[in-house]
Motif scaffolding. Structure first.
Motif, mmCIF file in Angstrom:
data_model
loop_
_atom_site.group_PDB
_atom_site.id
_atom_site.type_symbol
_atom_site.label_atom_id
_atom_site.label_comp_id
_atom_site.label_asym_id
_atom_site.label_seq_id
_atom_site.Cartn_x
_atom_site.Cartn_y
_atom_site.Cartn_z
ATOM 1 N N TRP A 108 2.292 -4.055 3.229
ATOM 2 C CA TRP A 108 3.705 -3.850 2.716
ATOM 3 C C TRP A 108 3.912 -2.675 2.534
ATOM 4 C CZ3 TRP A 108 8.180 -5.913 3.494
ATOM 5 C CH2 TRP A 108 8.150 -7.850 3.968
ATOM 6 N N ARG A 109 5.161 -1.152 3.069
ATOM 7 C CA ARG A 109 5.012 0.259 2.857
ATOM 8 C C ARG A 109 6.362 0.066 2.181
ATOM 9 N NH1 ARG A 109 6.201 3.897 5.833
ATOM 10 N NH2 ARG A 109 5.892 3.322 7.752
ATOM 11 N N HIS A 110 6.316 0.876 1.730
ATOM 12 C CA HIS A 110 8.195 1.369 0.813
ATOM 13 C C HIS A 110 8.528 2.104 1.417
ATOM 14 C CE1 HIS A 110 10.470 3.347 -2.870
ATOM 15 N NE2 HIS A 110 11.303 2.179 -1.343
ATOM 16 N N LEU A 111 9.782 1.944 2.007
ATOM 17 C CA LEU A 111 10.304 3.544 2.801
ATOM 18 C C LEU A 111 11.236 3.958 1.942
ATOM 19 C CD1 LEU A 111 11.248 1.208 6.314
ATOM 20 C CD2 LEU A 111 9.160 2.242 5.449
ATOM 21 N N SER A 112 12.469 3.110 1.169
ATOM 22 C CA SER A 112 13.494 3.869 0.269
ATOM 23 C C SER A 112 13.905 2.805 -0.855
ATOM 24 C CB SER A 112 14.867 4.154 1.083
ATOM 25 O OG SER A 112 15.137 3.374 1.794
ATOM 26 N N ASN B 75 18.494 -1.818 -3.311
ATOM 27 C CA ASN B 75 18.791 -1.604 -1.949
ATOM 28 C C ASN B 75 17.032 -1.717 -1.706
ATOM 29 O OD1 ASN B 75 17.744 0.667 -3.903
ATOM 30 N ND2 ASN B 75 18.988 1.833 -3.296
ATOM 31 N N PHE B 76 16.196 -1.460 -2.224
ATOM 32 C CA PHE B 76 15.059 -1.218 -1.992
ATOM 33 C C PHE B 76 14.986 -2.424 -0.647
ATOM 34 C CE2 PHE B 76 10.016 -2.686 -2.011
ATOM 35 C CZ PHE B 76 9.882 -1.682 -2.736
ATOM 36 N N PHE B 77 13.550 -1.448 0.206
ATOM 37 C CA PHE B 77 13.851 -0.773 1.637
ATOM 38 C C PHE B 77 12.202 -1.075 1.809
ATOM 39 C CE2 PHE B 77 14.250 0.858 6.261
ATOM 40 C CZ PHE B 77 14.849 -0.396 6.717
ATOM 41 N N ALA B 78 11.339 -2.494 2.739
ATOM 42 C CA ALA B 78 10.348 -1.846 3.059
ATOM 43 C C ALA B 78 9.604 -2.461 4.071
ATOM 44 C CB ALA B 78 9.557 -2.534 1.719
ATOM 45 N N VAL B 79 8.700 -2.379 4.599
ATOM 46 C CA VAL B 79 8.255 -2.701 6.570
ATOM 47 C C VAL B 79 6.825 -3.619 5.640
ATOM 48 C CG1 VAL B 79 6.973 -0.696 6.730
ATOM 49 C CG2 VAL B 79 7.990 -2.296 7.959
ATOM 50 N N LEU B 80 7.143 -4.720 6.836
ATOM 51 C CA LEU B 80 5.265 -5.276 6.826
ATOM 52 C C LEU B 80 4.734 -4.951 7.755
ATOM 53 C CD1 LEU B 80 3.222 -7.510 5.788
ATOM 54 C CD2 LEU B 80 4.749 -8.729 6.720
ATOM 55 N N ASP B 81 3.173 -4.737 7.787
ATOM 56 C CA ASP B 81 2.677 -4.276 9.300
ATOM 57 C C ASP B 81 2.065 -6.035 9.166
ATOM 58 O OD1 ASP B 81 0.390 -4.588 11.121
ATOM 59 O OD2 ASP B 81 0.689 -2.517 10.797
ATOM 60 N N ILE B 82 2.598 -6.408 10.411
ATOM 61 C CA ILE B 82 2.353 -8.082 11.200
ATOM 62 C C ILE B 82 0.870 -8.478 10.832
ATOM 63 C CG2 ILE B 82 2.277 -10.471 11.652
ATOM 64 C CD1 ILE B 82 5.829 -9.717 12.141
ATOM 65 N N ALA B 83 0.577 -7.335 11.922
ATOM 66 C CA ALA B 83 -1.201 -7.552 11.767
ATOM 67 C C ALA B 83 -2.079 -7.054 10.601
ATOM 68 C CB ALA B 83 -1.006 -6.211 13.146
ATOM 69 N N LYS B 84 -2.034 -6.069 10.343
ATOM 70 C CA LYS B 84 -2.364 -5.543 9.244
ATOM 71 C C LYS B 84 -2.490 -6.847 7.626
ATOM 72 C CE LYS B 84 -2.810 -1.090 10.929
ATOM 73 N NZ LYS B 84 -2.560 0.398 10.728
ATOM 74 N N LYS B 85 -0.913 -7.602 7.574
ATOM 75 C CA LYS B 85 -0.656 -7.935 6.644
ATOM 76 C C LYS B 85 -0.227 -6.511 5.168
ATOM 77 C CE LYS B 85 -3.303 -12.223 7.922
ATOM 78 N NZ LYS B 85 -3.423 -11.940 9.277
ATOM 79 N N GLU C 241 0.632 -1.282 -0.251
ATOM 80 C CA GLU C 241 -0.254 0.319 -0.081
ATOM 81 C C GLU C 241 0.766 1.264 0.204
ATOM 82 O OE1 GLU C 241 -3.182 -0.464 3.609
ATOM 83 O OE2 GLU C 241 -3.825 -1.359 2.237
ATOM 84 N N ASN C 242 0.304 2.143 -0.774
ATOM 85 C CA ASN C 242 1.197 3.854 -0.402
ATOM 86 C C ASN C 242 0.899 4.527 0.845
ATOM 87 O OD1 ASN C 242 -1.421 5.216 -1.291
ATOM 88 N ND2 ASN C 242 -1.067 5.388 -3.035
ATOM 89 N N SER C 243 1.272 5.197 0.545
ATOM 90 C CA SER C 243 1.044 6.532 1.830
ATOM 91 C C SER C 243 -0.753 6.840 2.699
ATOM 92 C CB SER C 243 2.107 7.377 2.321
ATOM 93 O OG SER C 243 1.826 8.562 0.685
ATOM 94 N N ARG C 244 -0.941 6.834 1.188
ATOM 95 C CA ARG C 244 -2.505 6.713 1.664
ATOM 96 C C ARG C 244 -3.277 5.744 1.598
ATOM 97 N NH1 ARG C 244 -3.323 10.889 -3.840
ATOM 98 N NH2 ARG C 244 -1.787 9.650 -4.510
ATOM 99 N N GLY C 245 -2.923 4.694 1.821
ATOM 100 C CA GLY C 245 -3.859 3.063 1.813
ATOM 101 C C GLY C 245 -3.949 2.998 0.601
ATOM 102 N N ARG C 246 -3.891 3.076 -0.119
ATOM 103 C CA ARG C 246 -4.164 2.288 -1.923
ATOM 104 C C ARG C 246 -3.175 1.320 -2.334
ATOM 105 N NH1 ARG C 246 -6.149 7.495 -5.369
ATOM 106 N NH2 ARG C 246 -7.550 8.800 -3.603
ATOM 107 N N ARG C 247 -3.531 0.274 -2.518
ATOM 108 C CA ARG C 247 -2.834 -0.958 -3.155
ATOM 109 C C ARG C 247 -1.883 -0.310 -4.540
ATOM 110 N NH1 ARG C 247 -5.205 -7.100 -2.626
ATOM 111 N NH2 ARG C 247 -3.677 -7.660 -3.459
#
Length: 610
Positions: free
Chosen positions: A336-340, A324-334, A283-289
């Protein structure tokens, strides 16, 4: 220097003033100011080295490289593997940089850190070779870095038994005592030796999953665990659904998560001992897929679970050189979000504000869970050449940097690598010990650091390591220290170094080496390991009080070599055949006869019955 940098900036840079490598004052230097600063640092470093003040000497020598790096930062960005040449050209700039590298090499060699000493000389050699003028190269080689001095230092292994055996703790700010001991368990069970495996500790149990035995095409999907308290043997667990290589498993709330670059994330439930999976999306920063960013499976990355989130950086996906792709997964919400970083398939541009593309890097999380660190790793330009891809080169490239990601602020900072630092490398073993608050690094591989065998006139274009280093995060200015141990595991890469958070004990499992490079008596090109070692360090909480330091040095195993318990000579010796189970070694029957009475009394050894 005070005139150049002003009254507020301490040399070297004070962490209280922001720390890091980037410095606005240095970046604004004119070329004349750069040369003055580098000349001052070189002069101070050399004099401190001659006075045997190794701590300050090393700080000032490394400062020369910081001025060089900030000169790079001040101009249009270039890739890290491209050598920086000022415009207009300045031979004196390169001369001062070479002097800094040579001085650092001399200091590090004096400390017994042969890996970093050889690395500094090798970088200087590459710099001299890159000069556009042949006359300029010859001039600097005569004055600063003769080819003979480079060849001499390339004959060392890291560590080298000829130097390491006699090393003493002479500089506590840059060295610390430690102990490596190989562990044994009660029964005859064992896990197949392997490399490229996943490994973790949960509730004082060591888990191993997947990987490959070197020299074969068989990739594993099995899972095993070893109780590190009872040491009663390996126990097999349910296997994963398919074989896998070079992936990590990280633990969060009783589950070990396995990410392979796919939208399906798998996990091993460690309490119920069964596998499960769930679907995720970006998802992007606005919650869109958003479109899934990994076009292929992902390997050779680093991953951490922090506060219910899974962070994944780098590795190899579609671009052979690395990512160098850096991402984070919110495990509870399932989600991902791109960080850098730059996704594969997108044009890669050089920049100084974030880590470059890489794989097989080191990474850890600080004790407070506030920062994620990444360090070293390689841009695999050689594989890119094989696959005829972008950034191809016949020369390997290893990064010399360290970065921290501030989780709350969401930004990168390039950190200084200070002290008696480990030689830049890839495929190393790294962990953070929350009890001693230290980062520990062991072993690894450098595809660009040559090793020269004078007796056979053989030159390997790469190096393996079995040295150990720690970084104490409790110090106001954290500096790397080399760990001086009586014994050490043999040279290897892709081993897994892990801390049991319940006890603070540090363990090493597995890995591989090149058997042409390491004398093993085997005929395979590579050899993998299935051994388990424990590391103790002479710091509070490091469990060093359990060690008989002098006895361990006499009974040392130095990689593929052994120390004779009686005379101390190092070679490939026979182990004692008594009931001590090969605890000591003797080089000759005479040494065995002379040393037997003491060994018998010290280790309660008796002759084994046939």
């Amino acid at each position: 220097m005070a005139y150049l940098v002003g009254s507020r900036l301490r040399v070297t840079i004070d962490p209280a003033l922001g720390g890091g490598v980037k410095c606005a004052v240095y970046m604004n230097f004119t070329m004349d100011e750069c040369l003055t600063a580098m000349s001052c640092c070189n002069g101070v470093a050399r004099n401190l080295y001659l006075a045997k003040d190794m701590v300050e000497a090393l700080d000032w020598a490394v400062k020369v490289d910081m001025v060089h790096k900030n000169a790079r930062f001040a101009v249009k960005a270039i890739f890290d593997w491209d050598i920086y040449h000022p415009s207009p050209p300045s031979l004196e700039f390169q001369r001062q940089r070479l002097l800094g590298l040579v001085t650092a090499s001399d200091i590090l060699l004096g400390l017994g850190n042969t890996g970093s000493a050889a690395y500094c000389r090798n970088i200087g050699d590459d710099l001299a070779s890159s000069l556009p003028s042949r006359m300029d190269e010859l001039s600097l080689r005569r004055e600063v870095i003769p080819i003979g001095s480079v060849q001499t230092i390339m004959q060392f292994r890291h560590p080298d038994k000829s130097i390491y055996r006699s090393m003493e703790l002479n500089y506590p700010e840059l060295q610390v005592r430690g102990s490596w001991q190989r562990l044994k368990w009660a029964d005859s069970s064992r896990v197949t030796s392997r490399m490229a495996h996943a490994c973790f500790i949960y509730k004082s149990r060591l888990y191993v999953c997947g990987g490959q035995r070197s020299g074969t095409f068989e990739v594993y999907k099995d899972a095993w665990c070893l109780d590190l308290v009872k040491m009663n043997g390996w126990r097999e667990l349910p296997s994963y659904k398919r074989p896998f290589l070079n992936c990590q498993m990280v633990v969060h709330e009783g589950k070990a998560y396995l990410f392979r670059g796919l939208s399906t994330v798998d996990y091993l439930d460690l309490e119920r001992e069964h596998w499960g999976s769930f679907q995720t999306r970006f998802e992007n920063s606005r919650g869109r897929r958003e479109q899934w960013p990994y076009p292929k499976s992902l390997t050779d990355y680093v991953a951490h679970a922090v506060n219910g989130k899974l962070y994944v950086f780098g590795g190899k996906c579609q671009r052979p050189v690395g990512s160098n792709f850096f991402a984070v997964l919110d495990i509870a919400k399932k989600t991902w979000r791109h960080l850098s970083g730059t996704p594969d398939g997108t044009l890669l541009q050089p920049q100084h504000g974030e880590p470059g593309v890489r794989k097989d890097l080191a990474s850890w999380v600080d004790g407070k869970g506030e920062k994620i660190y990444i360090m070293y790793g390689m841009a695999d330009r050689q594989e890119a050449a094989i696959l005829e891809s972008e950034f191809a080169s016949s020369d390997g490239f290893v990064y010399d940097d360290c970065w921290s990601w501030d989780i709350s602020q969401g930004r990168w900072q390039r950190e200084r690598v200070a002290g008696n630092f480990p030689c830049p490398r890839a495929e190393m073993s790294v962990c953070y010990n929350p009890v001693t608050k230290q980062t520990i690094m062991f072993g690894g591989y450098n595809p660009a650091l040559p090793y020269y065998v004078e007796s056979s006139q053989t030159c390997f274009g790469f190096n393996y390591f079995s040295d150990t280093f720690v970084l104490d995060h409790t110090e106001p200015t954290p500096r790397w220290k080399q760990v001086i141990t009586g014994s050490f595991p043999t040279y290897r890469a892709q081993g897994q170094l892990l801390t049991d958070p319940a006890t603070g004990r540090v363990y090493l499992f597995g890995g591989y080496t090149n058997t042409d490079w390491v004398p093993t008596g085997k005929h395979d090109l590579t050899r993998s390991y299935g051994d388990v070692w424990q590391l103790r360090v002479d710091v509070p909480g490091g469990l060093f009080e359990e060690i008989d330091w002098e006895d361990e040095r006499r009974a040392a195993q130095l990689g593929p070599w052994q120390a004779c318990y009686q005379c101390g000579s190092v070679g490939v010796w026979k182990k004692c055949g008594g009931t001590c189970d090969g605890r000591v070694f003797f080089c000759t029957p005479k040494c065995q006869k002379d040393g037997w009475p003491e060994h018998k009394q010290k280790h309660a050894c008796v002759k084994a019955r046939k």
